[in-house]
Structures are given as structure tokens and as C-alpha cells.
Design a protein around this motif. Structure first.
Motif, PDB file in Angstrom:
ATOM      1  N   TYR A 174      22.740  61.712  50.811  1.00  0.00           N
ATOM      2  CA  TYR A 174      24.005  62.208  51.359  1.00  0.00           C
ATOM      3  C   TYR A 174      24.639  61.122  52.227  1.00  0.00           C
TER       4      TYR A 174
ATOM      5  N   ASP B 278      20.608  59.709  54.810  1.00  0.00           N
ATOM      6  CA  ASP B 278      20.183  61.112  54.829  1.00  0.00           C
ATOM      7  C   ASP B 278      19.717  61.451  53.414  1.00  0.00           C
TER       8      ASP B 278
ATOM      9  N   VAL C 297      17.327  63.375  50.415  1.00  0.00           N
ATOM     10  CA  VAL C 297      16.539  64.485  49.897  1.00  0.00           C
ATOM     11  C   VAL C 297      15.436  63.887  49.025  1.00  0.00           C
TER      12      VAL C 297
ATOM     13  N   ARG D  85      14.928  67.266  53.137  1.00  0.00           N
ATOM     14  CA  ARG D  85      16.002  66.343  53.493  1.00  0.00           C
ATOM     15  C   ARG D  85      15.856  65.909  54.938  1.00  0.00           C
TER      16      ARG D  85
END
Length: 121
Positions: free
Chosen positions: A32, A98, A100, A107
Motif C-alpha cells: 500500500y 506498508d 501485506v 499488514r
């Protein structure tokens, strides 16, 4: 396991340019937000620039108009183009993402080891 590896730091004269790169690898399902932070001696780590997965960017005021953050979602890379560098930009620059993780789908943020940027005449 996830790794973030920065490169591109170094020494440059005021007004010069550097391009930092950060490659994320390992058990990555999706990334992200990605960003660059810096920490100068005796100071707290601060956010320099961030970019969302969709490409929205955010910069700290002191670098607006001089630094550009970009990323490639296909290769899990993020860059920081730094122009018109000033002595006050001297710091260790850290990549942050960020991420996962695969399998667990947990995450949480990961950090690189940092790369030194020195701006001096």
C-alpha cells in the motif's frame, strides 16, 4: 520475510541532485503506501514524501518543488528524485512500505536499513 533495500545515497554539493531507489522483496502480497523518511543527527525521524498505491503523493513543506517520489507497483520499487539539494537535507534516508504479507495476509510497515545523503560544499 520482507526486505527493503535502499541505494543511491552519497555526497553532493549544494544545488546538486541525487536519486534514491528502494526495492522491496520477499513474501509480498501487496504494498500500500510507500514513503521516504529521514533522520538527521540529533533530530527525530521525519516523513519526507509518501505515495499511495494509486499514485497520490504527499511531501513535507521543506522539500516541495525540489523532491519527487514515484513508484512502480509491478516491481515493488519506489524512488525519490532529489533536486536543488541543500545542506539541511543531510540525513540518513529510510524507505518505508506498508506491506501485506503472503499466506498470513498480515499488514504492517517495513523499513529499509537507510542510506546516507550528505550535502556539503
Amino acid at each position: 520475510q520482507v526486505q527493503l533495500v535502499e541505494s543511491g545515497g552519497g555526497s553532493v554539493q549544494p544545488g546538486g541532485s541525487l536519486r534514491l531507489s528502494c526495492a522491496a522483496s520477499g513474501s509480498i502480497f501487496r504494498i500500500y503506501d510507500m514513503g521516504w523518511y529521514r533522520q538527521a543527527p540529533g533530530k527525530q525521524r521525519e516523513l519526507v514524501a509518501a505515495i499511495t498505491r494509486g499514485g497520490n503523493t504527499n511531501y513535507t513543506d521543506s522539500v516541495k518543488g525540489r523532491f519527487t517520489i514515484s513508484r512502480d507497483n509491478a516491481t515493488n520499487m519506489v524512488w525519490l528524485q532529489m533536486n536543488s539539494l541543500k545542506p539541511e537535507d543531510t540525513a540518513v534516508y529510510y524507505c518505508n512500505a506498508d506491506i501485506v504479507r503472503t499466506i498470513t495476509l498480515i499488514r504492517f510497515p517495513s523499513w529499509g536499513q537507510g542510506t546516507q545523503v550528505t550535502v556539503s560544499s
